[in-house]
Design a protein around this motif. Structure first.
Motif, PDB file in Angstrom:
ATOM      1  N   VAL A 126       6.628  -3.353  -4.607  1.00  0.00           N
ATOM      2  CA  VAL A 126       6.927  -1.940  -4.813  1.00  0.00           C
ATOM      3  C   VAL A 126       8.320  -1.837  -5.442  1.00  0.00           C
ATOM      4  O   VAL A 126       8.980  -2.846  -5.680  1.00  0.00           O
ATOM      5  CB  VAL A 126       6.856  -1.148  -3.482  1.00  0.00           C
ATOM      6  CG1 VAL A 126       5.411  -1.016  -3.018  1.00  0.00           C
ATOM      7  CG2 VAL A 126       7.707  -1.796  -2.386  1.00  0.00           C
ATOM      8  N   TRP A 127       8.745  -0.615  -5.710  1.00  0.00           N
ATOM      9  CA  TRP A 127      10.026  -0.387  -6.402  1.00  0.00           C
ATOM     10  C   TRP A 127      11.209  -1.041  -5.684  1.00  0.00           C
ATOM     11  O   TRP A 127      12.060  -1.673  -6.299  1.00  0.00           O
ATOM     12  CB  TRP A 127      10.245   1.123  -6.535  1.00  0.00           C
ATOM     13  CG  TRP A 127      11.645   1.507  -6.860  1.00  0.00           C
ATOM     14  CD1 TRP A 127      12.263   1.426  -8.074  1.00  0.00           C
ATOM     15  CD2 TRP A 127      12.630   2.025  -5.942  1.00  0.00           C
ATOM     16  NE1 TRP A 127      13.560   1.855  -7.966  1.00  0.00           N
ATOM     17  CE2 TRP A 127      13.811   2.226  -6.672  1.00  0.00           C
ATOM     18  CE3 TRP A 127      12.613   2.329  -4.575  1.00  0.00           C
ATOM     19  CZ2 TRP A 127      14.968   2.728  -6.085  1.00  0.00           C
ATOM     20  CZ3 TRP A 127      13.765   2.827  -3.992  1.00  0.00           C
ATOM     21  CH2 TRP A 127      14.925   3.023  -4.749  1.00  0.00           C
TER      22      TRP A 127
ATOM     23  N   LYS B 193      -0.330   3.188  -2.158  1.00  0.00           N
ATOM     24  CA  LYS B 193       0.680   3.117  -3.206  1.00  0.00           C
ATOM     25  C   LYS B 193       0.316   4.063  -4.339  1.00  0.00           C
ATOM     26  O   LYS B 193      -0.715   3.921  -4.983  1.00  0.00           O
ATOM     27  CB  LYS B 193       0.796   1.694  -3.757  1.00  0.00           C
ATOM     28  CG  LYS B 193       1.847   1.565  -4.856  1.00  0.00           C
ATOM     29  CD  LYS B 193       1.838   0.183  -5.468  1.00  0.00           C
ATOM     30  CE  LYS B 193       2.819   0.097  -6.633  1.00  0.00           C
ATOM     31  NZ  LYS B 193       2.727  -1.203  -7.329  1.00  0.00           N
TER      32      LYS B 193
ATOM     33  N   GLY C 180       4.940   4.039  -5.589  1.00  0.00           N
ATOM     34  CA  GLY C 180       5.588   2.946  -4.862  1.00  0.00           C
ATOM     35  C   GLY C 180       7.093   3.065  -4.792  1.00  0.00           C
ATOM     36  O   GLY C 180       7.782   2.064  -4.607  1.00  0.00           O
ATOM     37  N   HIS C 181       7.637   4.297  -4.892  1.00  0.00           N
ATOM     38  CA  HIS C 181       9.087   4.475  -4.999  1.00  0.00           C
ATOM     39  C   HIS C 181       9.788   4.817  -3.691  1.00  0.00           C
ATOM     40  O   HIS C 181      10.993   5.026  -3.691  1.00  0.00           O
ATOM     41  CB  HIS C 181       9.410   5.563  -6.036  1.00  0.00           C
ATOM     42  CG  HIS C 181       9.838   5.020  -7.359  1.00  0.00           C
ATOM     43  ND1 HIS C 181      11.106   5.158  -7.861  1.00  0.00           N
ATOM     44  CD2 HIS C 181       9.163   4.312  -8.277  1.00  0.00           C
ATOM     45  CE1 HIS C 181      11.193   4.572  -9.044  1.00  0.00           C
ATOM     46  NE2 HIS C 181      10.029   4.057  -9.323  1.00  0.00           N
TER      47      HIS C 181
ATOM     48  N   GLY D  44       9.403   1.572   1.397  1.00  0.00           N
ATOM     49  CA  GLY D  44       8.318   0.703   0.952  1.00  0.00           C
ATOM     50  C   GLY D  44       6.990   1.015   1.610  1.00  0.00           C
ATOM     51  O   GLY D  44       6.188   0.120   1.898  1.00  0.00           O
TER      52      GLY D  44
ATOM     53  N   GLY E 243       4.326   2.045   0.485  1.00  0.00           N
ATOM     54  CA  GLY E 243       3.146   1.742  -0.318  1.00  0.00           C
ATOM     55  C   GLY E 243       2.536   0.387  -0.056  1.00  0.00           C
ATOM     56  O   GLY E 243       1.477   0.071  -0.607  1.00  0.00           O
ATOM     57  N   VAL E 244       3.158  -0.438   0.777  1.00  0.00           N
ATOM     58  CA  VAL E 244       2.634  -1.773   1.061  1.00  0.00           C
ATOM     59  C   VAL E 244       2.819  -2.079   2.545  1.00  0.00           C
ATOM     60  O   VAL E 244       3.747  -1.551   3.176  1.00  0.00           O
ATOM     61  CB  VAL E 244       3.325  -2.848   0.175  1.00  0.00           C
ATOM     62  CG1 VAL E 244       4.815  -2.950   0.494  1.00  0.00           C
ATOM     63  CG2 VAL E 244       2.642  -4.201   0.288  1.00  0.00           C
TER      64      VAL E 244
ATOM     65  N   ASP F 179      -4.059   0.844  -4.009  1.00  0.00           N
ATOM     66  CA  ASP F 179      -3.169   1.035  -5.153  1.00  0.00           C
ATOM     67  C   ASP F 179      -3.812   2.035  -6.112  1.00  0.00           C
ATOM     68  O   ASP F 179      -4.878   1.781  -6.676  1.00  0.00           O
ATOM     69  CB  ASP F 179      -2.954  -0.318  -5.847  1.00  0.00           C
ATOM     70  CG  ASP F 179      -1.911  -0.249  -6.962  1.00  0.00           C
ATOM     71  OD1 ASP F 179      -1.707   0.851  -7.515  1.00  0.00           O
ATOM     72  OD2 ASP F 179      -1.330  -1.299  -7.298  1.00  0.00           O
TER      73      ASP F 179
ATOM     74  N   SER G 296      -2.240   3.241  -8.845  1.00  0.00           N
ATOM     75  CA  SER G 296      -1.425   3.312 -10.068  1.00  0.00           C
ATOM     76  C   SER G 296      -2.218   3.319 -11.371  1.00  0.00           C
ATOM     77  O   SER G 296      -1.664   3.614 -12.426  1.00  0.00           O
ATOM     78  CB  SER G 296      -0.388   2.185 -10.079  1.00  0.00           C
ATOM     79  OG  SER G 296      -1.012   0.924  -9.989  1.00  0.00           O
TER      80      SER G 296
END
Length: 455
Positions: free
Chosen positions: A27-28, A65, A68-69, A73, A75-76, A84, A86
């Protein structure tokens, strides 16, 4: 385990043995290092349904996610299933209704690019690579907050896959309890595959505020900012950012390693009318640089992207304040003066106007009477001691907590601290628990600022 999921979704399933796994679990925030049992690269709502149904059957927790920003975290996850979104980034504008239909994996940049073709916008954030889903579900603070409120305030409908794998269209008239919950209650209640946002006439050109002052004038600037905010029209929204500028090639050499307070924002109205109204902001001290002027809305919305690099370890915190009084400013500046690293972004966002007129109970986002929110992030560049940075961030939170507005935080900018979650939702928390029990009694969606169904 993965074979059954693979039978349902084929190559969209990524497991630890696969070549794509290392890339897709990231993630970011580079400080986040988690290992899900499987990742589903969803391309459609049907993919999301299949993934959620499988997780429900296996009693697996689910991380979602979008962009993912989130600094935490969210998103994971370790173990569990990572969904996901995205690859689901379509944005469609219904010009007649002035509504944008936005898939769950879209970024703010995706939304702005499409809506601006029609001279329209919905309130979003200030970094274009952020995912719209997490932003909207957690509130959504941006430059249109004074005029049009938060992102979640402009959500008029959504499609949600709840924990049992059922798709529900939610709005004020359909599943109204779930619709209420997702407007600030985070990812606790399901996977939102598409959003419907109310649009407003904004742009294509706007007056952007962009002034940089010397950090030595910070105290004066904070005082002036509070005074200006007390009578600010809804059209003006601004953020104050204290930071040490990097030795970046896009900056003139005299600004390298310079400590500054940057004021960024916009006037959400006729740019010519706005020039006189924002002029005082440009005179809070002697500017080092002043690039305030008319620019495209899309350009303004991506202007801060350079400050938010990908895959750098970041530690962040957040608190609201009723006012920027001298005591609060002194504590904050004392902490900043003893930062263990130079790579710190300390942002104070001014809050007023439409976002603060929404009744506290109308959405889960209950903080409608603060005047500033602190968003503070410290980046650990190579060779820096991450433990020291993390401890310093925690000390900022604990030292400023006594001065904060009812111990509340902007949940999109802080780690998943249970006490912060409950303090922020305040009187709305119990109602959220009831809705959580109804739609996710097993707490599959718990990798977030969790509303525990057993509370």
């Amino acid at each position: 385990m993965s074979r059954t999921l693979g039978e349902r979704l084929g190559s969209k399933v990524v497991v630890p043995q696969d070549e794509l796994y290392e890339e897709k679990r990231k993630v970011w925030n580079g400080a986040i290092n988690r290992y899900p049992n499987a990742i589903v690269l969803c391309q459609s709502e049907a993919d999301v349904v299949a993934a959620v149904q499988y997780a429900n059957e296996q009693a697996m927790s689910i991380a979602i996610k979008g962009g993912g920003h989130h600094v935490a975290g969210t998103g994971v996850c370790d173990d569990g299933l990572m969904i996901d979104l995205s690859e689901m980034r379509k944005v469609k504008v219904d010009e007649k209704r002035k509504v944008a239909i936005v898939q769950g994996g879209a970024t703010l940049g995706d939304v702005d690019k499409e809506t601006q073709k029609y001279g329209l916008a919905t309130p979003t954030g200030t970094v274009s690579e952020t995912g719209i889903a997490g932003l909207a579900l957690g509130g959504g603070l941006g430059y249109l907050r004074g005029k049009y409120g938060l992102t979640c305030d402009n959500l008029v409908g959504a499609r949600v896959v709840t924990a049992n794998g059922i798709v529900r269209h939610v709005s004020a008239d359909e599943h109204a309890d779930l619709f209420w919950a997702i407007r600030g209650g985070g990812g606790n209640f399901g996977v939102v595959t598409s959003f419907e946002f109310q649009l407003h006439e904004v742009g294509p050109e706007v007056l952007g505020i962009d002034v940089m002052y010397d950090y030595k004038d910070a105290k004066r600037i904070f005082t002036k900012a509070q005074q200006f905010l007390n009578d600010a029209p809804d059209e003006v929204s601004f953020n104050l950012t204290a930071m040490e500028l990097p030795p970046a090639p896009f900056l003139p050499e005299f600004l390298h390693h310079k400590k500054v307070v940057a004021v960024s924002g916009m006037y959400a109205g006729d740019p010519k009318e706005g020039e006189e109204i924002v002029q005082p902001i440009r005179e809070w001290a002697v500017p080092i640089v002043d690039q305030t002027g008319v620019m495209s809305y899309v350009e303004l919305q991506s202007k801060l992207d350079v400050l938010v690099e990908n895959n750098i370890p970041v530690y962040g915190t957040s608190l609201y304040f009723s006012e920027l009084n001298e005591e609060t400013v002194d504590v904050l500046m004392e902490k900043l003066d003893h930062a263990p690293v130079p790579t710190v972004l300390s942002q104070l966002w001014a809050l007023h106007g439409q976002m603060n007129r929404v009744p506290e109970s109308e959405t889960p986002f209950s903080v409608r009477d603060a005047s500033f929110v602190l968003l503070l992030d410290a980046m650990a560049m190579p060779g820096m001691d991450e433990d020291v940075i993390e401890q310093w961030i925690h000390s900022i939170y604990t030292d400023l907590l006594p001065y904060s507005h009812r111990n509340a935080s902007y949940l999109n900018g802080i780690g998943t601290i249970e006490s912060a979650t409950k303090a922020t939702y305040a009187a709305n928390y119990d109602r959220l628990v009831g809705i959580k029990k109804k739609y996710d009694p097993k707490n599959l969606f718990r990798h977030n600022h969790n509303v525990n169904p057993n509370d």
